[in-house]
Design a protein around this motif. Sequence first.
Motif, PDB file in Angstrom:
ATOM      1  N   PHE A  93       0.801  -1.218   0.000  1.00 55.86           N
ATOM      2  CA  PHE A  93       0.000   0.000   0.000  1.00 55.86           C
ATOM      3  C   PHE A  93       0.840   1.277   0.000  1.00 55.86           C
ATOM      4  O   PHE A  93       0.301   2.378   0.095  1.00 55.86           O
ATOM      5  N   ARG A  94       2.159   1.150  -0.087  1.00 55.08           N
ATOM      6  CA  ARG A  94       3.023   2.316   0.132  1.00 55.08           C
ATOM      7  C   ARG A  94       2.765   3.459  -0.852  1.00 55.08           C
ATOM      8  O   ARG A  94       2.930   4.623  -0.494  1.00 55.08           O
ATOM      9  N   LYS A  95       2.342   3.150  -2.081  1.00 56.58           N
ATOM     10  CA  LYS A  95       2.099   4.216  -3.064  1.00 56.58           C
ATOM     11  C   LYS A  95       0.787   4.949  -2.808  1.00 56.58           C
ATOM     12  O   LYS A  95       0.518   5.985  -3.422  1.00 56.58           O
ATOM     13  N   LEU A  96      -0.032   4.413  -1.889  1.00 55.54           N
ATOM     14  CA  LEU A  96      -1.309   5.030  -1.559  1.00 55.54           C
ATOM     15  C   LEU A  96      -1.316   5.625  -0.154  1.00 55.54           C
ATOM     16  O   LEU A  96      -2.287   6.278   0.228  1.00 55.54           O
ATOM     17  N   CYS A  97      -0.247   5.409   0.584  1.00 55.02           N
ATOM     18  CA  CYS A  97      -0.240   5.723   2.017  1.00 55.02           C
ATOM     19  C   CYS A  97       0.374   7.092   2.309  1.00 55.02           C
ATOM     20  O   CYS A  97       1.503   7.376   1.895  1.00 55.02           O
ATOM     21  N   PRO A  98      -0.343   7.945   3.039  1.00 58.05           N
ATOM     22  CA  PRO A  98       0.197   9.269   3.382  1.00 58.05           C
ATOM     23  C   PRO A  98       1.320   9.211   4.408  1.00 58.05           C
ATOM     24  O   PRO A  98       2.025  10.197   4.598  1.00 58.05           O
TER      25      PRO A  98
END
Length: 205
Positions: A193-198
Amino acid sequence: MKPFEKITQILYEKYVKEELHRLEELKNPKIVYVTDLVGCSHKYYLRRLYPELTIKFEPSAVLGNLVHAGIGTLLREKGFEVEVEVSTEVEVNGEKYSVRGRVDALKKDEGLVVEVKTARYAQDIPREHHLNQLKIYLEILNLENGTLIYITPDKIYEFQVKREKISLESLVKTLVDDTAHPRYEWECSYCMFRKLCPYAVEKSE
């Protein structure tokens, strides 16, 4: 179809079938996995929004599953229960949550829980999140002794773990309140999820 492609398909179908079976459960906000309690709290939220991203057919995951299956077969011959589903209920902020997990092997008459991990290298083992995972299982099962086994390409490591008092309520509250994101800096490098995580921590050069 070539023989090796057929075997690959068998591995793929088994792995994906198990993952697809979990998709609806992954969306349920009242279900908390033991692995959630030892990792990034925000991942718990993102997996409910994007559960399909958790399905990754990687050789490392297949290898881990095969190692678990092989050790499970050996331990079953020695009187262990294997792949044992465990759960307990915890109340946080007036809401009830089901904490669930799956123990690799269990021998109740000896009060022993066994967790098996595969690793590419032996650096920094035993790893804190693996120890905490095993301790949570001991707490849920009300047992005293755990064994954490690492299988690496070069060596097999075995660590004995004693039960410690753990507040499942506090751990679930940390998760529900989303106050540990990430819990470990290295988590982001492996997170789907790193590309979606703030809160994603970028690896410094």
